[in-house]
Design an enzyme around this catalytic site. Sequence first.
Site, short mmCIF file in Angstrom:
data_model
loop_
_atom_site.label_atom_id
_atom_site.label_comp_id
_atom_site.label_asym_id
_atom_site.label_seq_id
_atom_site.Cartn_x
_atom_site.Cartn_y
_atom_site.Cartn_z
N TYR A 154 -3.67 2.02 5.99
CA TYR A 154 -2.46 2.69 5.51
C TYR A 154 -1.48 2.92 6.65
O TYR A 154 -0.27 2.73 6.51
CB TYR A 154 -2.82 4.02 4.84
CG TYR A 154 -1.66 4.63 4.10
CD1 TYR A 154 -1.49 4.40 2.74
CD2 TYR A 154 -0.71 5.41 4.76
CE1 TYR A 154 -0.41 4.93 2.06
CE2 TYR A 154 0.37 5.95 4.09
CZ TYR A 154 0.52 5.70 2.73
OH TYR A 154 1.59 6.22 2.06
N ASP A 206 23.59 -9.29 7.61
CA ASP A 206 22.77 -9.55 6.43
C ASP A 206 22.24 -10.96 6.67
O ASP A 206 22.91 -11.95 6.42
CB ASP A 206 23.65 -9.46 5.18
CG ASP A 206 22.86 -9.76 3.91
OD1 ASP A 206 21.69 -10.18 4.01
OD2 ASP A 206 23.42 -9.58 2.82
N ALA A 241 19.59 -12.96 5.76
CA ALA A 241 18.56 -13.59 4.91
C ALA A 241 18.35 -15.06 5.29
O ALA A 241 17.23 -15.56 5.25
CB ALA A 241 18.97 -13.48 3.45
N LYS A 254 13.62 -15.39 1.92
CA LYS A 254 14.34 -16.64 2.21
C LYS A 254 13.76 -17.23 3.49
O LYS A 254 12.71 -17.83 3.48
CB LYS A 254 15.84 -16.38 2.33
CG LYS A 254 16.54 -16.14 1.00
CD LYS A 254 16.40 -14.72 0.54
CE LYS A 254 17.24 -14.43 -0.69
NZ LYS A 254 16.99 -13.06 -1.17
N PHE A 270 26.89 -10.20 -0.87
CA PHE A 270 26.01 -10.70 -1.93
C PHE A 270 26.00 -9.68 -3.06
O PHE A 270 26.36 -8.53 -2.85
CB PHE A 270 24.60 -10.93 -1.36
CG PHE A 270 23.65 -11.42 -2.41
CD1 PHE A 270 23.82 -12.66 -2.98
CD2 PHE A 270 22.59 -10.63 -2.84
CE1 PHE A 270 22.96 -13.10 -3.98
CE2 PHE A 270 21.74 -11.06 -3.83
CZ PHE A 270 21.92 -12.30 -4.40
N ASP A 271 25.59 -10.07 -4.27
CA ASP A 271 25.76 -9.16 -5.42
C ASP A 271 25.02 -7.84 -5.26
O ASP A 271 25.54 -6.78 -5.58
CB ASP A 271 25.47 -9.84 -6.77
CG ASP A 271 24.11 -10.47 -6.89
OD1 ASP A 271 23.35 -10.45 -5.91
OD2 ASP A 271 23.79 -10.99 -7.97
N HIS A 286 24.69 -9.58 -14.96
CA HIS A 286 24.24 -10.96 -15.20
C HIS A 286 22.73 -11.07 -15.38
O HIS A 286 22.24 -12.00 -15.98
CB HIS A 286 24.70 -11.88 -14.06
CG HIS A 286 24.29 -11.40 -12.70
ND1 HIS A 286 24.89 -10.32 -12.10
CD2 HIS A 286 23.35 -11.84 -11.84
CE1 HIS A 286 24.34 -10.12 -10.91
NE2 HIS A 286 23.39 -11.03 -10.73
#
Length: 458
Positions: A73, A215, A217, A258, A125-126, A449
């Site tokens: 843990y 960001d 990714a 990704k 990004f969304d 969406h």
Amino acid sequence: MITRTIIEPFRIKVVEPLRFTTREHRVDALAAAGWNLFGLKADDVLIDLLTDSGTGAMSSEQWAALMRGDESYAGSRSFERFEAVVRDLTGYDHVIPVHQGRAAERILFTEVVTPGSIVPNNTHFDTTRANVEHEGAVALDLLCPEGRDLALDAPFKGNVDIEALEQLLAQRGERVPLVLVTLTNNSGGGQPVSLENLRAVRRVCDTYGKPLILDAARFAENAWFVHEREPGQADRTPRAIAEEQFRLADGCMISLKKDGFGNIGGLLAVNDSELAARCRNVLILTEGFPTYGGLAGRDLDALAQGLLEVTDPDYLRYRARSAAYLAEKAWAAGVPTVMPPGGHAVYLDAKALLPHIPPHELPAQALAAELYLEGGVRGVEIGTLMFGRAVAGQADTPAPNELVRLALPRRVYTQSHVDYVGEVIAHVGANADRLRGFRIVDQPQWLRHFTARLEPLS
Ligand code: F0G
């Protein structure tokens, strides 16, 4: 011998069967899903290009790493390995694991973004946009002018508009808590950001005393394009370029689904100790203890291995070539795409292909639906369904572009799969004038969406 074929730089050890269906079956399946491709069962999809996120194949070394996973843990060895790999790659002091990229967004924005803040980015990004807006702030896209011209073939269309950023910080800087840059620019067509541009963003951030957060990714794909396209970078390895990208910023959020080659996982990493402590407190509240952050120990080990593999030039060459090869198929069929093809995906331009369908009738959704109905190929709409705004009693405000993204999962499909997708695109393109639009019948307030239900227009 000089060959043209860039073969997949792996051979296959485990296979997963594909399920073939008929057009009739797919019409029923999509109708039952409210004409939303997110609502389909994976078994009803033949080639799944919905996303490149979490859908990649793991290497034999990653599967081996899973067995090394330590599920303690607190203080697990897996976290130590993960932290060491991330520190070595990024140079950041504080490494905070999270279950996926958007958890990093929520944790960071909870701490630094307040109502009325303005958060600039090349293109959000969304989920990034939604998490900024969820804090009552404005998500501002400051993409360079070339990036907004879909048909223009330019090397670094993910670049930030430096002049606009400077103007924002000069005029409304007190409202800007941080500057974001997305590598590669997913919502803008998977386009890369040059090192030169990133250095310029750094300078502007220094002038105005703002932290720069990546960001990241698709940091490895971005590094590959820098290696291939940026003057003076051809002799550097993608790994060295990736390291420099990170060192130009003060921290990063990464969806490791990704370029982490993971099925799940993400991270937030920063140099600011005080900010890291605050973020870890939020992490404990919602994700878990700071040495696992919502992940299993074995996930951390597989991700650590993935981050070591992803900057391999043979892999990145194959990766970029796969997307370009798919784009060439679309062009040969007269179907326009965002130019040049991105690192992880090809973006079909539905506005250009379907001029008879106006934005409020969701032309990109019409194209995405037809690719599925015709060939069982699932892509994703990036247009008015994703980014338009519902206005009570009126047609939606349209999104700037109407695209269908065909994202390539990492190390999953072979050239014959891509050839097949090319045939489906050609067939749909030849019958484009017969396509009809859609109407939204039910939608949620955020990220509509994913769950909206639609109806085809007759
Ligand atoms: N930032 C970028 C640039 C992304 O592409 C994504 C995810 C995220 C953040 C959020 O990460 O999914 O791990 O929470 N993009 C996926 C896609 C979903 O299909 O493009 P996440």
